[in-house]
Design a protein around this motif. Structure first.
Motif, short mmCIF file in Angstrom:
data_model
loop_
_atom_site.label_atom_id
_atom_site.label_comp_id
_atom_site.label_asym_id
_atom_site.label_seq_id
_atom_site.Cartn_x
_atom_site.Cartn_y
_atom_site.Cartn_z
N ILE A 154 -6.71 2.52 -9.48
CA ILE A 154 -7.94 1.88 -8.97
C ILE A 154 -7.68 0.52 -8.32
O ILE A 154 -8.53 0.02 -7.60
N PRO A 191 -15.51 0.56 -2.42
CA PRO A 191 -14.94 -0.04 -3.63
C PRO A 191 -15.77 -1.21 -4.12
O PRO A 191 -16.66 -1.69 -3.42
N CYS A 244 -14.81 -0.48 -14.07
CA CYS A 244 -14.22 0.27 -12.95
C CYS A 244 -13.21 1.29 -13.46
O CYS A 244 -13.09 2.39 -12.92
N PRO A 292 -6.21 0.31 -3.93
CA PRO A 292 -5.55 1.56 -3.54
C PRO A 292 -5.16 1.56 -2.06
O PRO A 292 -5.93 1.14 -1.22
N GLN A 342 -1.42 5.79 -1.22
CA GLN A 342 -2.20 6.41 -2.29
C GLN A 342 -1.70 7.83 -2.49
O GLN A 342 -1.61 8.61 -1.55
N LEU A 371 -10.55 8.99 -6.74
CA LEU A 371 -11.31 7.77 -7.01
C LEU A 371 -12.78 7.97 -6.62
O LEU A 371 -13.09 8.69 -5.68
N ASP A 405 -1.35 0.93 -13.79
CA ASP A 405 -2.63 1.30 -13.17
C ASP A 405 -2.67 2.82 -13.03
O ASP A 405 -2.65 3.36 -11.92
N ARG A 455 -13.54 5.04 -12.89
CA ARG A 455 -12.55 5.42 -11.86
C ARG A 455 -12.95 4.91 -10.48
O ARG A 455 -12.79 5.61 -9.48
N SER A 480 -2.21 -5.03 -6.50
CA SER A 480 -2.12 -3.61 -6.83
C SER A 480 -1.68 -3.36 -8.27
O SER A 480 -1.65 -2.22 -8.72
N SER A 493 -12.55 2.19 -7.43
CA SER A 493 -11.48 1.33 -6.92
C SER A 493 -11.96 -0.10 -6.74
O SER A 493 -13.14 -0.37 -6.53
#
Lengths: 473, 473
Positions: free
Chosen positions: A461, A88, A60, A464, A470, A2, A457, A64, A204, A66
């Motif tokens: 992203i 992020p 986003c 995470p 992750q 990310l 997802d 890539r 998520s 988050s």
């Protein structure tokens, strides 16, 4: 891998959204209420419409980058706080607060994800309806976060969790796809239920931007009682008796132990029970009755029957709204007293209701193998949900038991698991319990969760590190 | 590309499972009750345990052989019937009928997917509890199928759909992975809710092998009334009045039109209303009351208040269990009368409750553009769920209108969609409504559904062609 937000990416988002969407990042967005999680940095964006949310997610996804969704920031498991090693986008729903519609005939409210729970409760009341979700943080918790974490609270016994109060969702997926599922329907069997998949997924799997919520008629009457019970087993008997006599009219059945009342006496808030002697165990009962049932009489009759059966030894029915508020203040002040004492370890667990007495019997002996503690066990007994919190003895502090914490947690969670319970009854997994979910979760379920996460997802992203660890990629 | 069952594959399955798992394939497994769907062939397997189901799925996954799960076979949208061009494994749950546990304290029943609804109702009753799911086919419908299709029925107003009555599921995924989610918990926030994803997925995401179900206290008293209303708008007023006075004690609120009563008079079953004149519209009301509320008095009071407000012009409260059964027999016999008349097109739709009168006003005019019809509109008004069925005029037959059918369906579904309703309120998508779902479903939702299907069933072996069209691969 990310990417963190770069200057170029900030510039790009600024070109996609009106100026009003950009707000100053304060500490509140980077730290959770208890200070246990803190993020390094973030780029705060507060969109005003589902279309703007979609634009952000598309950007986003392409970059890539988050995204950590942010509601009222009241979560207790770190789900709203990014890990330290990335910057992020912090996607706050705080500007999407509209109550789009209230329909008393349909018993439906359509509200945006940033609406604060209390304002939804009030809007329902203005339409002579009840939106029953109710919890301590209702003055700041937002609907999107409450649904993303499937919040519980004090009325779940009667009305269910947040999940049960939701008829439909508007959601933006990781790639910006808008799912318009704001159904007002009570019956709708047209394909997979994405609503329930998003509820409890803690941001998520998608960003909840609006919800259609169930409303209820306001009860004709209501009343509150405190009843002294000998032990949790007697409380269980009282619960069953209340269920068979009053059915769905019982809205809360809260178990309170002497330890909690002692804590109030020790550190405040300064609130006392109406009983001459502090009871070992007591129950706080709330009823909301239908036409033709006098709520005080219903509680009195219940008390008389329960006395005859030897379940309760004392009881008081609140005689005014003021006294009702006092009774509830006892229950609602216990978390504050807990904070003042400072727990070594606190647990939001549930077990099958019938196992609650066994759990309360068994746990102290196991914890005594680790050391001497005070245990404040209280909570939503009607739902099988206990807040099982472990405190130092007088004269000791939380810090003295630093090295015991992991073992205490293990003992409480192991016992919960043995009794087919849940290590997170109402607070969710967030970042706090990701490892616990791996330890105690069903492997088949975890495998399916990973497949679903990767499908919806694929770049990983969305929030995470929350719910699922992750992956290293 | 999916493979049909070959002799080698049959042999392979026989080596994996005991002989008792293999049963003679009869016509019942290949045709649905109304004879609208018929499969070509299939290989019937009836496993006796979740482990056996897992073995079957692993074998089918390895062999890329499609699997059609089979419960009681009562579905009305062809979800249980494979398409003609393959020979799938027909995986019947008919041997997994155990009621594993009934706990009156937890208010939970844990039952296997093959348990017949009526036997679950009876087991609950033996434990002095109520399992409230109830529908016409309860003597043959099985729990797994009821959950896979999120069945509705007559008590959803009070207790919700099948989905709302389920606490947890044991499921076997396409590759044989067992997900053990037989939770008895009322509160459990540990990861994505696979239970609700499987419920309503009609066997296209996994095989439900067991479920933990919510039980309820039996109501202290119950009563049934029929009330004559001027029109659907008055029925809506009565529903709101009943809701505010009786709240969660109303378990059924069924709207019945004169056409349905005329059909009964015309073709039988020979059942009459207690009213001297056949009413244009009437409502069948059921209440189950809590301690301290006399159910007859509650209905009487409701009737008096509704009369004062001009909502009802006549009414009868059943005076005996026998009369209650007679009242319900009217409602339950209408589908049989419908069958005897022979509908041109029937629709299981829902709209927001407040829109029901508009829908009933608007639809006949649109249908009159196609031809002359009799419309029997009845159903679960309290849930917004109407069975909107279109019949030929006397002297004409279903066959005379063969060419009108598609257009009638389009008109009804278009209007439903305009009113933010559902083209399948309680029967599901099955194979019958796959195209309708594409036409009326939200594109974002359909995209997410496809991602989930491909993630959990990458080979597409689970009930191919149900819910989602089979991709060409």
């Amino acid at each position: 891998m990310l990417n963190s937000v770069t200057d170029d990416f900030r510039q790009h988002l600024r070109s996609l959204l009106p100026d009003a969407a950009f707000r100053e990042l304060t500490d509140a967005y980077l730290k959770e209420p208890r200070g246990r999680y803190a993020a390094g940095d973030g780029f705060l964006v507060a969109p005003d419409s589902v279309d703007q949310v979609s634009r952000i997610m598309r950007a986003c996804s392409n970059g890539r980058v988050s995204v950590v969704p942010y509601g009222g920031g009241t979560g207790l498991v770190g789900g709203q706080i990014a890990s330290k090693n990335v910057t992020p986008v912090i996607l706050s729903l705080e500007r999407m607060t509209r109550i789009r519609d209230i329909s008393p005939i349909d018993n439906v409210a359509v509200v945006e994800a940033g609406a604060i729970l209390q304002s939804v409760q009030e809007a329902a009341q203005d339409a002579d309806r009840l939106f029953p979700l109710s919890l301590a943080s209702e003055g700041s918790a937002r609907i999107g976060g409450l649904l993303a974490t499937n919040a519980g609270g004090v009325n779940t016994l009667r009305y269910g969790n947040a999940r049960d109060l939701c008829l439909g969702l508007e959601v933006v997926l990781a790639d910006g796809t808008i799912v318009n599922g704001l159904s007002r329907l009570r019956k709708n069997n047209t394909g997979y239920d994405l609503r329930h998949l998003m509820i409890g997924a803690e941001g998520s799997l998608g960003i909840i931007t609006a919800a259609s919520l169930k409303l209820f008629p306001q009860p004709a009457g209501s009343a509150t009682a405190m009843m002294v019970v000998k032990d949790p087993q007697a409380a269980l008997g009282l619960l069953a008796l209340a269920g068979s006599r009053l059915g769905g009219q019982i809205s809360a059945f809260e178990l309170i132990s002497r330890v909690g009342l002692d804590f109030l006496a020790e550190v405040g808030p300064d609130i006392k029970t109406p009983f001459a002697e502090t009871p070992e165990w007591m129950v706080l009962l709330d009823v909301g009755t239908f036409a033709g049932v006098d709520p005080e009489t219903a509680l009195e009759d219940l008390f008389v029957k329960a006395s005859e059966d030897g379940m309760v030894s004392d009881g008081v029915i609140a005689q005014s709204e003021g006294q009702r508020a006092e009774f509830w203040a006892i229950r609602e002040s216990i978390p504050e007293a807990n904070r003042r004492i400072g727990s070594v370890s606190s647990h939001d667990i549930s077990v099958p209701i019938a196992r609650i007495p066994d759990f309360i019997d068994e746990a102290p002996g196991r914890l005594a193998m680790i050391g001497q503690f005070r245990i404040n066990c209280f909570g939503h007994m009607g739902d099988g949900n206990l807040h099982y919190n472990v405190f130092p003895m007088p004269g000791k502090s939380r810090e003295d038991h630093q090295s015991d914490r992991a073992e205490i947690k293990r003992v409480v969670h192991d016992l919960t698991h043995e009794m087919e319970g849940s290590i997170s009854a109402e607070h969710g997994i967030g970042r706090l319990k990701v490892d616990d979910l791996i330890t105690y979760g069903d492997p088949g379920k975890l495998a399916a969760m990973r497949l679903i996460k990767d499908a919806l997802d694929p770049l990983g992203i969305l929030n995470p590190g929350a719910v699922l660890a992750q992956p290293d990629h």
